[in-house]
Each structure stands twice: as C-alpha cells, then as structure tokens.
Design an enzyme around this catalytic site. Structure first.
Site, PDB file in Angstrom:
ATOM      1  N   ASP A  31       0.795  -1.238   0.000  1.00  0.00           N
ATOM      2  CA  ASP A  31       0.000   0.000   0.000  1.00  0.00           C
ATOM      3  C   ASP A  31       0.826   1.287   0.000  1.00  0.00           C
ATOM      4  O   ASP A  31       0.649   2.147  -0.851  1.00  0.00           O
ATOM      5  CB  ASP A  31      -1.014  -0.017   1.160  1.00  0.00           C
ATOM      6  N   ASN A  34       2.813   1.652  -3.195  1.00  0.00           N
ATOM      7  CA  ASN A  34       1.963   2.036  -4.328  1.00  0.00           C
ATOM      8  C   ASN A  34       1.698   3.551  -4.306  1.00  0.00           C
ATOM      9  O   ASN A  34       1.741   4.214  -5.343  1.00  0.00           O
ATOM     10  CB  ASN A  34       0.618   1.303  -4.281  1.00  0.00           C
ATOM     11  N   TYR A 102      -0.647 -14.714   2.043  1.00  0.00           N
ATOM     12  CA  TYR A 102       0.486 -13.875   2.480  1.00  0.00           C
ATOM     13  C   TYR A 102       1.534 -14.675   3.220  1.00  0.00           C
ATOM     14  O   TYR A 102       1.211 -15.564   4.017  1.00  0.00           O
ATOM     15  CB  TYR A 102      -0.001 -12.773   3.432  1.00  0.00           C
ATOM     16  N   ARG A 104       4.249 -13.045   5.340  1.00  0.00           N
ATOM     17  CA  ARG A 104       4.874 -11.781   5.741  1.00  0.00           C
ATOM     18  C   ARG A 104       5.159 -11.722   7.238  1.00  0.00           C
ATOM     19  O   ARG A 104       5.639 -10.688   7.712  1.00  0.00           O
ATOM     20  CB  ARG A 104       3.991 -10.599   5.315  1.00  0.00           C
ATOM     21  N   ASN A 166      -6.275   2.146   6.303  1.00  0.00           N
ATOM     22  CA  ASN A 166      -6.147   0.859   5.605  1.00  0.00           C
ATOM     23  C   ASN A 166      -6.348  -0.335   6.551  1.00  0.00           C
ATOM     24  O   ASN A 166      -5.429  -1.129   6.781  1.00  0.00           O
ATOM     25  CB  ASN A 166      -4.768   0.775   4.948  1.00  0.00           C
ATOM     26  N   ARG A 168      -6.903  -3.657   8.232  1.00  0.00           N
ATOM     27  CA  ARG A 168      -6.788  -5.082   7.885  1.00  0.00           C
ATOM     28  C   ARG A 168      -6.796  -5.898   9.178  1.00  0.00           C
ATOM     29  O   ARG A 168      -5.739  -6.192   9.734  1.00  0.00           O
ATOM     30  CB  ARG A 168      -5.481  -5.356   7.126  1.00  0.00           C
ATOM     31  N   ASP A 259      -4.806   3.616  -3.032  1.00  0.00           N
ATOM     32  CA  ASP A 259      -3.390   4.019  -2.943  1.00  0.00           C
ATOM     33  C   ASP A 259      -3.054   5.025  -4.041  1.00  0.00           C
ATOM     34  O   ASP A 259      -2.337   6.003  -3.814  1.00  0.00           O
ATOM     35  CB  ASP A 259      -2.457   2.805  -3.100  1.00  0.00           C
TER      36      ASP A 259
END
Ligand code: ADP
Length: 307
Positions: A31, A34, A102, A104, A166, A168, A259
C-alpha cells in the site's frame, strides 16, 4: 532542486500473480509503496519521493531496491537487515475472483522502526510523511510506539503528516489494539485518508459524516473519505466538499485504487494547496488505475498531461 521530500513509510512485498500455464509472474507492491509510486508519477522534479522500509540482504531484497530505484523513488533510507527477506503474497484466481495468500510474518519490514536514529533522520529529512494502518499493524507494539512518537514530532514540527488507516483486521492481534493504534495514528496526523467501507465495517460508522467527525474529533484537521465509485468527501479545516468519481466503462482491477488516489491527491495538493482540485485530479488518475491490471500502472498510462 529545492530538495523537498515526500517520505512514505511501510512494507513493499514481492507479489506473485498468475501468468497462465501454471506460471507465476513476479512483481513488487504494497500500500505505502503504491502511493509513493503514484506520487512520484504525478509530482514535478522539485520533489524527491523516498521509501522507508527494512529489507534483507538476499537477492530478492536487492531486486526490490533496484525496482524501487528504477521507479525514481529514493532507496537510500532503506534499512538492510542481515539474514532477513522481504514479505511475499500470491494472488490466486478462481472463477474470476481474486484471493490473496500472504507470507509476511517474519518479513524484514517488521523491523523498519527498530533503529530509532535512522527513523528520526528519515522523518526529519521529509516535508511530507505518509504511513498507513498496515505500517502500524506489522510492527511489534514497542516499535509502533516509537514510530508514532516520531510521527507526532513531525506533526509538531509543521510537516504534512498523512495517514491512511487501511484497516486489515487479520494483521492485528485484537480489535482493541487495532482500534487504539489506528486512532493514535490518526491523532498524530494532519490529514487522514480512510476508505468508507473499511471504517463502516470495523469502526461501525453509519455515515461518511460519522467517519469525518470521528477523525476530526481525534485531532486530524483534514479528512478525505474515499467511497469507491461513489466519490470522495473532503473536510479541510471544517470546509466540506464532495468530489464524484469518474465514470469508468470497464472496471478491470480495483487493486490500489485507494493508494493511487492518495498518491495523486497528495502530489497535486502539495503543488496547489487546493484540496478539491487535487481530489478531481486524483479521481481521474484512480479511474485510469481501475481500468488496468495490477497495482502499479505506468506513468505513461495515467493520462498526465504536461508532466
Ligand atoms: P480503496 O481502494 O482504498 O477501497 P476506493 O475503492 O474508495 O478506495 O477507491 C478510491 C478511488 O478510486 C475512488 O475515490 C475513485 O476515485 C476511484 N474508484 C474506485 N472504484 C472506482 C470505480 N468503480 N469507478 C470509478 N472510480 C473508482
């Protein structure tokens, strides 16, 4: 060069997407990266755009740095951590529906705030500091506290501090921690740029007005609420405006709509200080982005005249 700097802080990941015949295509996205990409595409040469993150010392980290550099985004502030690797995600397609896996949890970016001196130096060197709820979510709680303290210093020093919540939930240990930390991110910022869907789903806002009111009450003077094809509502120091989205004939891929909107909005706002005009410009850039595949649409396809 007058040396003004746009600094974006967060995680860029390796992206694997389907390329047919079981082949996977490798890209890089995330994000805050971007947004830096679109800011770079839309800003003039008197602004530098830098990305602040942590990467490892492996070949994939080197490739990512080369990719960021090639995009015209500064990499000199990126922290490199021995033995670590970047995060990775894969996009799967099933009956036209995209889903994401993911890897991560142990990405190098989780330690981006672990060197406070480096973080301070980066933030102090910037005129605009951009970060997101994802930036905060991936950090150990102690490091999120460190980052937020630097962000508050930046705000106190008069820098334009911009936050996209954002939201999540999967990245957070609990709803409580998520609510508290995101609220703290907003409180530490000058401009908050949420997406209404997320705010309604996770903060229970029953209207865009409620989202604007909540973030302004926390101490963010300016709020831009994005609402997909239904446009954006801006409140800048109490002045409210609505800017519609552009009509898009065929929506191909909405990845990074928000974004790209943020990056284009900030680029234009920095140059004109005219928030409604910046939102109209950003709506045109985002409309191009949702008409193309992928998170990062090349500058040549963004319809930027005169740049
Ligand atoms: P996010 O990706 O953060 O959820 P939104 O979906 O609100 O953000 O989209 C951000 C911006 O992208 C919108 O304000 C709008 O300008 C543009 N956009 C998104 N979806 C569409 C669409 N279907 N048609 C036209 N513009 C769109």
């Amino acid at each position: 060069m007058s040396g003004r700097r746009f600094l974006s802080i967060g995680e860029c990941m390796v992206e694997l997407s389907q390329a047919g015949d079981g082949l996977l295509r490798k890209g890089f996205a995330g994000d805050t990266f971007n947004t830096a990409w679109y800011a770079r595409a839309c800003l003039g040469p008197d602004w530098s755009v830098d990305y602040f993150t942590a990467l490892g010392d492996d070949a994939m980290s080197d490739e990512m740095v080369a990719f960021i550099d090639k995009a015209g985004i500064g990499t000199s502030l990126i922290r490199r951590v021995r033995g670590r690797t970047p995060g990775l995600y894969m996009i799967s397609l099933k009956n036209g529906e995209r889903s994401f896996s993911y890897w991560r949890d142990s990405s190098a970016a989780r330690s981006l705030a672990a060197d406070p001196d480096r973080l301070r130096e980066a933030v102090e060197s910037a005129d605009l500091v951009y970060f997101s709820g994802i930036t905060l979510a991936i950090l150990p709680q102690e490091d999120a506290t460190t980052l937020l303290a630097e962000i508050r210093r930046a705000k106190a020093a008069g820098k334009l501090v911009v936050f996209d919540p954002n939201i999540r939930p999967r990245l957070w240990s609990s709803y409580d921690v998520m609510h508290t930390t995101i609220s703290e991110g907003a409180r530490s910022s000058v401009l908050v740029m949420p997406s209404f869907d997320d705010e309604a789903a996770h903060f229970g806002d029953d209207s865009i007005e409620a989202t604007i009111h909540r973030y302004r009450a926390l101490g963010a003077a300016n709020v831009v609420v994005k609402n997909g094809a239904d446009g954006v509502r801006l409140n800048f120091a109490g002045d409210e405006t609505f800017v519609p989205a552009e009509t898009v004939e065929t929506v191909v891929d909405t990845t990074s709509a928000g974004d790209s909107f943020n990056g284009a909005f900030l680029a234009r706002y920095l140059e004109t200080q005219d928030a409604p005009a910046a939102a109209r410009f950003a709506a045109s850039v985002a409309a191009r982005v949702v008409s193309e595949h992928g998170a990062l649409v090349a500058k040549e396809k963004l319809g930027l005249s005169g740049r």
